[in-house]
Design an enzyme around this catalytic site. Structure first.
Site, mmCIF file in Angstrom:
data_model
loop_
_atom_site.group_PDB
_atom_site.id
_atom_site.type_symbol
_atom_site.label_atom_id
_atom_site.label_comp_id
_atom_site.label_asym_id
_atom_site.label_seq_id
_atom_site.Cartn_x
_atom_site.Cartn_y
_atom_site.Cartn_z
ATOM 1 N N HIS A 192 5.040 9.259 -6.680
ATOM 2 C CA HIS A 192 5.898 8.196 -6.132
ATOM 3 C C HIS A 192 6.624 7.513 -7.324
ATOM 4 O O HIS A 192 6.316 7.503 -8.519
ATOM 5 C CB HIS A 192 4.985 6.990 -5.567
ATOM 6 C CG HIS A 192 5.359 5.677 -5.010
ATOM 7 N ND1 HIS A 192 5.831 4.797 -5.717
ATOM 8 C CD2 HIS A 192 5.627 5.625 -3.726
ATOM 9 C CE1 HIS A 192 6.460 3.770 -4.592
ATOM 10 N NE2 HIS A 192 5.998 4.315 -3.521
ATOM 11 N N ASP A 249 -2.943 7.681 -8.992
ATOM 12 C CA ASP A 249 -2.341 6.895 -8.231
ATOM 13 C C ASP A 249 -3.090 6.915 -6.994
ATOM 14 O O ASP A 249 -2.921 7.825 -6.149
ATOM 15 C CB ASP A 249 -1.042 7.242 -8.139
ATOM 16 C CG ASP A 249 -0.116 6.363 -7.009
ATOM 17 O OD1 ASP A 249 -0.683 5.670 -6.229
ATOM 18 O OD2 ASP A 249 1.079 6.456 -6.905
ATOM 19 N N GLN A 256 -2.608 5.400 -1.706
ATOM 20 C CA GLN A 256 -2.798 6.064 -0.430
ATOM 21 C C GLN A 256 -4.421 6.920 -0.140
ATOM 22 O O GLN A 256 -4.338 7.478 0.881
ATOM 23 C CB GLN A 256 -1.615 7.053 0.008
ATOM 24 C CG GLN A 256 -0.290 6.620 -0.274
ATOM 25 C CD GLN A 256 -0.100 5.613 0.723
ATOM 26 O OE1 GLN A 256 -0.759 5.434 2.094
ATOM 27 N NE2 GLN A 256 1.113 5.029 0.742
ATOM 28 N N LYS A 275 -2.002 -2.300 1.413
ATOM 29 C CA LYS A 275 -2.224 -0.924 2.006
ATOM 30 C C LYS A 275 -3.788 -0.827 2.643
ATOM 31 O O LYS A 275 -4.202 0.329 3.162
ATOM 32 C CB LYS A 275 -2.022 0.355 1.221
ATOM 33 C CG LYS A 275 -0.513 0.231 0.833
ATOM 34 C CD LYS A 275 -0.181 1.382 -0.048
ATOM 35 C CE LYS A 275 1.142 1.281 -0.661
ATOM 36 N NZ LYS A 275 2.197 1.399 0.186
ATOM 37 N N CYS A 325 10.253 6.561 -1.679
ATOM 38 C CA CYS A 325 10.187 6.419 -2.959
ATOM 39 C C CYS A 325 9.669 7.878 -3.704
ATOM 40 O O CYS A 325 9.047 7.750 -4.805
ATOM 41 C CB CYS A 325 9.316 5.279 -3.207
ATOM 42 S SG CYS A 325 9.697 3.799 -2.855
HETATM 43 N N1 PMP Z 1 1.922 4.865 -4.968
HETATM 44 C C1 PMP Z 1 2.043 5.465 -3.658
HETATM 45 C C2 PMP Z 1 1.268 6.992 -3.555
HETATM 46 C C3 PMP Z 1 2.496 4.728 -2.721
HETATM 47 O O1 PMP Z 1 2.474 5.124 -1.584
HETATM 48 C C4 PMP Z 1 2.818 3.194 -3.034
HETATM 49 C C5 PMP Z 1 3.457 2.573 -1.964
HETATM 50 N N2 PMP Z 1 4.193 3.017 -1.179
HETATM 51 C C6 PMP Z 1 2.805 2.931 -4.317
HETATM 52 C C7 PMP Z 1 2.403 3.810 -5.264
HETATM 53 C C8 PMP Z 1 3.269 1.644 -4.770
HETATM 54 O O2 PMP Z 1 2.620 0.566 -4.316
HETATM 55 P P1 PMP Z 1 2.873 -0.883 -4.393
HETATM 56 O O3 PMP Z 1 4.363 -1.037 -3.812
HETATM 57 O O4 PMP Z 1 2.082 -1.929 -3.447
HETATM 58 O O5 PMP Z 1 2.948 -1.240 -5.758
#
Ligand code: PMP
Length: 412
Positions: free
Chosen positions: A128, A205, A208, A231, A370
């Site tokens: 991401h 990370d 998810q 999430k 992203c």
């Molecule tokens: N890593 C992953 C795999 C994500 O899916 C996301 C959110 N789309 C993030 C990081 C970032 O999370 P946040 O916007 O809550 O900081």
């Protein structure tokens, strides 16, 4: 951590989420954008209203009763969230704004200090932007190099390549646990072993994965692990960074100010104990307490139950969507993925598709999620993504597939 394996009482659970009853022009909402953010149950929302109606006060500094109540609830919330991921306690669990801030905290506090020319940070092609851009920019500033473990044609990490790429020059391996675009579940524990074989740190990370499956930081042997409250049924503005205690002790603070200090003179300052050393300023108090409530809510249902439910929905969606030759679903096979499907309908831009689905009250995400460089690898500028959570049903997947068919007819 719960390991039950019972089917979810989805209809019963849905009653906890009033927002799911919303209708648009008489059509009931189908919410399939859970990888972006999940809905919050009454229990979590009521935790926030209770806080504001009953004990809203700043934490740590007050002697008065309200401040003490708020402080205890906020501090205990750290232990609860720590327990949720198998950490030893609050000393290993820093509250942040979310996964992105957790990543930046480590990149700034550790990376800027420790990285230099000749050092390497090993990422994956499916990172991401929160990890990819952060490490990329820290590498630029320190002269270190970013490398990316490639993906195979069916959307898995190429672990043979990983073995070659992680070397004694590697200082950090940072990998997404469940890809928010491919749905791939990565072998982060194997990556941690590889990292540790070369005295590098492992950052997971888990944005998810923590929401929808049992995750244990000790089993993975992660040095750092990040996730976001919004999430996993919690509020926005709150997330967590797990870090091994001895590493968090050694690192310098990331933000300076109130709350994070022990003793201040005009010349110097010393730092508060963990985790407050990394929580400068007035923290997100109600969000932190509600984050812990979200952990209770998910544990009550059982993380293994949630994982299985999501996997069933993703498998079903994958099979229904790929009945047609004009749909391409990205990532691993139907029966080996997390609870999401990113796809494209031939000759229809994902944004148009999402807009047509919206006319049927089906909420999905369209764009690059992203993961722009990953979309380049996939040969797509964008994709549509349906992502599932504990309150979704097979009927809702049918509504998705019908709406995709409407788009097919419209563009035929
Ligand atoms: N890593 C992953 C795999 C994500 O899916 C996301 C959110 N789309 C993030 C990081 C970032 O999370 P946040 O916007 O809550 O900081």
């Amino acid at each position: 951590m719960s390991q039950q394996t019972e089917p979810l009482d989805v209809e019963g659970l849905r009653e906890d989420f009033p927002i799911l009853q919303r209708e648009f022009d008489g059509t009931q909402l189908v919410y399939l954008d859970n990888a972006a953010t999940t809905q919050s149950p009454r229990q979590v929302v009521e935790t926030i209203t209770d806080y504001y109606y009953e004990y809203n006060a700043n934490v740590h500094r007050g002697i008065h009763q309200l401040s003490q109540e708020a402080s205890v609830a906020y501090e205990d919330a750290h232990d609860r969230v720590a327990e949720f991921v198998g950490a030893d306690g609050r000393e290993e669990l820093v509250f942040t704004k979310g996964t992105t801030e957790s990543m930046n905290l480590v990149a700034y506090a550790w990376g800027l200090e420790e990285l230099g020319p000749g050092d390497e940070v090993v990422l994956t092609e499916m990172e991401h932007h929160s990890s990819l851009v952060t490490w990329q920019q820290i590498c630029k500033r320190t002269g270190a190099e970013c490398k990316y473990i490639p993906i195979t044609d069916d959307g898995y990490l190429d672990m043979e390549a990983a073995e070659d790429m992680i070397t004694d020059d590697t200082e950090m391996v940072s990998a997404v646990h469940v890809s928010n675009t491919l749905g791939t579940v990565n072998p982060v524990s194997d990556l941690a072993d590889l990292a540790h074989d070369h005295d590098a740190y492992m950052f997971v990370d888990a944005a998810q994965s923590v929401p929808n499956r049992p995750v244990d930081v000790k089993e993975i042997d992660a040095d750092f692990l990040a996730f976001s409250g919004h999430k996993m049924c919690g509020p926005t503005g709150i997330g967590a960074l797990y870090g091994k205690e001895h590493i968090l002790e050694e690192m310098e603070p990331y933000l300076y100010g109130g709350e994070m200090i022990l003793k201040v003179t005009y010349e110097d300052a010393t730092w508060n104990e963990l985790p407050w050393k990394y929580e400068a300023g007035t923290p997100p108090i109600s969000q932190g307490i509600a984050f812990a409530e979200a952990c209770d809510y998910l544990d009550e249902i059982g993380l293994e139950n949630i994982r299985r439910h999501e996997a069933e929905l993703a498998e079903y969606a994958y099979e229904q969507l790929t009945q047609y030759d004009d749909v391409e679903v990205y990532g691993p096979p139907a029966d080996d993925r997390g609870g999401l499907v990113a796809f494209n309908l031939e000759d229809v831009h994902a944004h148009d598709l999402s807009s047509i689905l919206n006319d049927s009250a089906v909420a999905i995400r369209a764009g690059d999620h992203c993961t722009q460089p990953l979309h380049d690898v996939l040969g797509a500028t964008a994709s549509a993504r349906a992502s599932f959570y504990l309150y979704n049903t097979k009927d809702e997947v049918d509504r998705l597939v019908e709406a995709v068919d409407d788009a097919r007819q419209l563009f035929a």
